[in-house]
Write a protein that holds these residues in place. Structure first.
Motif, PDB file in Angstrom:
ATOM      1  N   TYR A  31      39.747  91.226  76.863  1.00  0.00           N
ATOM      2  CA  TYR A  31      40.466  92.348  77.484  1.00  0.00           C
ATOM      3  C   TYR A  31      41.123  93.229  76.427  1.00  0.00           C
ATOM      4  O   TYR A  31      41.156  92.887  75.240  1.00  0.00           O
ATOM      5  CB  TYR A  31      41.491  91.827  78.487  1.00  0.00           C
ATOM      6  CG  TYR A  31      40.837  91.162  79.682  1.00  0.00           C
ATOM      7  CD1 TYR A  31      40.000  91.888  80.523  1.00  0.00           C
ATOM      8  CD2 TYR A  31      41.043  89.808  79.951  1.00  0.00           C
ATOM      9  CE1 TYR A  31      39.387  91.278  81.613  1.00  0.00           C
ATOM     10  CE2 TYR A  31      40.435  89.195  81.033  1.00  0.00           C
ATOM     11  CZ  TYR A  31      39.605  89.938  81.864  1.00  0.00           C
ATOM     12  OH  TYR A  31      38.997  89.341  82.934  1.00  0.00           O
ATOM     13  N   THR A  32      41.677  94.331  76.893  1.00  0.00           N
ATOM     14  CA  THR A  32      42.186  95.332  75.943  1.00  0.00           C
ATOM     15  C   THR A  32      43.609  95.765  76.286  1.00  0.00           C
ATOM     16  O   THR A  32      43.937  96.947  76.194  1.00  0.00           O
ATOM     17  CB  THR A  32      41.264  96.568  75.952  1.00  0.00           C
ATOM     18  OG1 THR A  32      41.164  97.025  77.318  1.00  0.00           O
ATOM     19  CG2 THR A  32      39.885  96.267  75.426  1.00  0.00           C
ATOM     20  N   CYS A  33      44.432  94.826  76.693  1.00  0.00           N
ATOM     21  CA  CYS A  33      45.807  95.188  77.061  1.00  0.00           C
ATOM     22  C   CYS A  33      46.473  95.907  75.883  1.00  0.00           C
ATOM     23  O   CYS A  33      46.458  95.399  74.754  1.00  0.00           O
ATOM     24  CB  CYS A  33      46.611  93.943  77.432  1.00  0.00           C
ATOM     25  SG  CYS A  33      45.867  93.032  78.788  1.00  0.00           S
ATOM     26  N   THR A  34      47.042  97.058  76.181  1.00  0.00           N
ATOM     27  CA  THR A  34      47.506  97.913  75.074  1.00  0.00           C
ATOM     28  C   THR A  34      48.758  97.360  74.390  1.00  0.00           C
ATOM     29  O   THR A  34      49.073  97.748  73.276  1.00  0.00           O
ATOM     30  CB  THR A  34      47.796  99.342  75.586  1.00  0.00           C
ATOM     31  OG1 THR A  34      48.635  99.233  76.737  1.00  0.00           O
ATOM     32  CG2 THR A  34      46.519 100.061  75.953  1.00  0.00           C
TER      33      THR A  34
ATOM     34  N   GLY B  65      46.446  81.589  76.027  1.00  0.00           N
ATOM     35  CA  GLY B  65      46.014  82.403  74.887  1.00  0.00           C
ATOM     36  C   GLY B  65      45.128  83.527  75.390  1.00  0.00           C
ATOM     37  O   GLY B  65      45.344  84.047  76.481  1.00  0.00           O
ATOM     38  N   GLY B  66      44.117  83.876  74.605  1.00  0.00           N
ATOM     39  CA  GLY B  66      43.212  84.940  75.021  1.00  0.00           C
ATOM     40  C   GLY B  66      42.140  84.433  75.979  1.00  0.00           C
ATOM     41  O   GLY B  66      42.099  83.253  76.339  1.00  0.00           O
ATOM     42  N   VAL B  67      41.277  85.359  76.384  1.00  0.00           N
ATOM     43  CA  VAL B  67      40.189  85.022  77.308  1.00  0.00           C
ATOM     44  C   VAL B  67      38.867  85.235  76.575  1.00  0.00           C
ATOM     45  O   VAL B  67      38.597  86.344  76.102  1.00  0.00           O
ATOM     46  CB  VAL B  67      40.240  85.945  78.558  1.00  0.00           C
ATOM     47  CG1 VAL B  67      39.133  85.601  79.538  1.00  0.00           C
ATOM     48  CG2 VAL B  67      41.610  85.859  79.230  1.00  0.00           C
TER      49      VAL B  67
ATOM     50  N   PRO C 136      46.615  83.549  86.202  1.00  0.00           N
ATOM     51  CA  PRO C 136      45.571  84.132  87.041  1.00  0.00           C
ATOM     52  C   PRO C 136      44.590  85.001  86.263  1.00  0.00           C
ATOM     53  O   PRO C 136      43.457  85.186  86.696  1.00  0.00           O
ATOM     54  CB  PRO C 136      46.367  84.965  88.053  1.00  0.00           C
ATOM     55  CG  PRO C 136      47.642  84.207  88.195  1.00  0.00           C
ATOM     56  CD  PRO C 136      47.960  83.719  86.805  1.00  0.00           C
ATOM     57  N   VAL C 137      45.024  85.520  85.102  1.00  0.00           N
ATOM     58  CA  VAL C 137      44.091  86.335  84.299  1.00  0.00           C
ATOM     59  C   VAL C 137      42.905  85.471  83.876  1.00  0.00           C
ATOM     60  O   VAL C 137      41.741  85.850  84.055  1.00  0.00           O
ATOM     61  CB  VAL C 137      44.815  86.912  83.058  1.00  0.00           C
ATOM     62  CG1 VAL C 137      43.840  87.682  82.177  1.00  0.00           C
ATOM     63  CG2 VAL C 137      45.982  87.786  83.476  1.00  0.00           C
ATOM     64  N   GLU C 138      43.194  84.302  83.328  1.00  0.00           N
ATOM     65  CA  GLU C 138      42.122  83.391  82.907  1.00  0.00           C
ATOM     66  C   GLU C 138      41.382  82.834  84.124  1.00  0.00           C
ATOM     67  O   GLU C 138      40.153  82.797  84.151  1.00  0.00           O
ATOM     68  CB  GLU C 138      42.676  82.203  82.108  1.00  0.00           C
ATOM     69  CG  GLU C 138      43.146  82.557  80.707  1.00  0.00           C
ATOM     70  CD  GLU C 138      44.652  82.698  80.622  1.00  0.00           C
ATOM     71  OE1 GLU C 138      45.284  83.111  81.634  1.00  0.00           O
ATOM     72  OE2 GLU C 138      45.220  82.411  79.556  1.00  0.00           O
TER      73      GLU C 138
HETATM   74 FE1  SF4 Z   1      45.634  90.990  77.768  1.00  0.00          FE
HETATM   75 FE2  SF4 Z   1      46.296  88.384  77.750  1.00  0.00          FE
HETATM   76 FE3  SF4 Z   1      44.040  89.209  76.599  1.00  0.00          FE
HETATM   77 FE4  SF4 Z   1      46.356  89.848  75.488  1.00  0.00          FE
HETATM   78  S1  SF4 Z   1      45.540  87.795  75.715  1.00  0.00           S
HETATM   79  S2  SF4 Z   1      44.572  91.227  75.762  1.00  0.00           S
HETATM   80  S3  SF4 Z   1      47.673  90.098  77.335  1.00  0.00           S
HETATM   81  S4  SF4 Z   1      44.533  89.349  78.796  1.00  0.00           S
END
Ligand code: SF4
Ligand code: V47
Length: 396
Positions: A81-84, A125-127, A157-159
């Protein structure tokens, strides 16, 4: 301790009628409205907010300030993902400076805590595509068969949204399997700001607010508990925060499954929002207090001390906060990379306890579900070196 001060606020002739009405509601244990919450953000003086938030905090948790002994594991610092606001985003992170741990590597790190009295592992952590459904169910099983009493608080929930979609599982099927594999609770991350126009700008592409809330609701209905966060102090307005808090309060009315609310202050280093100035400590304290006043159905408000620093965490205990987490190693890179106060957030239990006692609160060690493990008010550290020091091995 401060119960009389709310009387002083009620008698204050200089307060506007709305602020007086809000104070009255708080003193009567009544819920404030969204409009009143907006009014607090726009108009309420810091001292007033402190009195109200502290009154509620003491009504709910007395003089206790909770912490737990946990450690963090970050399976990867790379993300699709690209969360700013995030230093892990694929637009920021070059693959060469990233890590992606295997199940064995994570498990080795977890085994470094064998014999150390931690009660929780916080995994997030990240995805990335490789860390999928099979990866996490196997990891959870491995941890549980090695150390069944270690509470697994993992992923958001993101993961889960990403992992279940890839595995072609419904949210219910996916969550049930994760719980069967050993998942105990869910941390509060990934909430950011729910309002779509802001969410799209800062966290475009990842799970929506509705999906975030739905996954928590499903998890709560399966008898599990979770936390909630709000990332504030970037491009949002006050009313976006109110909208966010409203949705959390509504879900909590339905399920009662949230344990604690954790406001997360936006830090502006190494991300695409570096041009956005960070808000002041005053703004942080006001935000803690207003969250405490509005979220009448949340038992706890947590200040995450590695992110805001020890002094602000101590101050926050007079503005509604009754929990300061317990991160006790220095592996939480997502914050240090974004400019967190504590570059090496290792605290011994004794230091954590003194931090709490020196602002007149009672330090209570808890487990993840807020069962009391130990009251440290009169604890003598000189007799117990094992409990006194938690200098843990550095992960990763
Ligand atoms: Fe977004 Fe989480 Fe990925 Fe960071 S680790 S870019 S906050 S989804
Ligand atoms: O969702 C990322 C935040 C969150 C930045 O449940 C940032 O006990 C500020 O939710 N500035 C994940 N914040 C961490 C989280 C958490 C932390 C501690 C305890 C618990 C708990 C949950 O971290 C993300 C995002 O909102 N974050 N980058 C940043 N630059």
């Amino acid at each position: 301790m401060n119960h009389n001060s709310i009387e002083t606020v009620l008698l204050d002739k200089n307060l506007d009628a709305d602020l007086k009405e809000i104070a009255k509601k708080v003193s009567l244990n009544e819920r404030i409205s969204d409009a009143e919450c907006n009014h607090l953000f726009d108009k309420a003086p810091l001292g007033y907010l402190g009195v109200l938030a502290n009154y509620i905090r003491e009504r709910k948790n007395g003089n206790n300030t909770y912490f737990n002994r946990n450690f963090h594991v970050e399976p990867t610092n790379i993300c699709v993902y690209t969360c700013t606001f995030c230093a892990y985003s694929r637009l920021i992170k070059q693959r060469e400076e990233g890590w992606e741990l295997s199940i064995e590597q994570i498990f080795d790190n977890i085994k470094k805590y064998d014999g150390i009295p931690v009660t929780e592992v916080h995994i997030t952590g990240g995805v990335v595509p490789k860390q999928d459904f099979a990866f996490y169910t196997e990891l959870f099983r491995k941890i549980k068969s090695h150390r069944p009493d270690l509470h697994i608080k993992a992923l958001t929930p993101v993961e889960y949204h990403y992992i279940f979609k890839k595995a072609k599982l419904s949210y219910e099927e996916g969550m049930r399997s994760m719980i069967e594999a050993g998942l105990d609770s869910m941390p509060g991350g990934g909430a950011e700001i729910f309002y779509p126009e802001i969410r799209d700008q800062i966290a475009g592409g990842k799970c929506s607010a509705e999906q975030w809330l739905e996954l928590h609701e499903i998890f709560h209905k399966m008898g599990k508990r979770s936390n909630a966060t709000m990332l504030y102090g970037h491009i949002e307005s006050y009313w976006h925060r109110v909208d966010h808090l409203r949705q959390l309060r509504e879900l909590q009315d339905k399920t009662g499954g949230f344990q604690t609310f954790i406001p997360l202050k936006f830090r502006n280093k190494n991300n695409q929002l570096s041009h956005v100035p960070e808000v002041s400590a005053i703004e942080d304290l006001r935000n803690y207090a207003i969250s405490r006043i509005y979220l009448d159905n949340f038992d706890h408000i947590k200040a995450y001390w590695p992110m805001i620093g020890r002094t602000l965490a101590q101050l926050s205990m007079a503005f509604g906060v009754d929990d300061i987490d317990g991160t006790i190693d220095d592996s939480t890179k997502i914050y240090s990379m974004a400019g967190a106060e504590e570059q090496s957030p290792t605290l011994s239990t004794e230091e954590l306890v003194n931090m709490i006692k020196s602002v007149g609160r009672r330090p209570i060690e808890r487990d993840t579900l807020y069962n009391e493990i130990r009251d440290y008010q009169d604890y003598d550290f000189s007799n117990d070196k094992k409990i006194g020091f938690l200098e843990l091995p550095v992960i990763q």
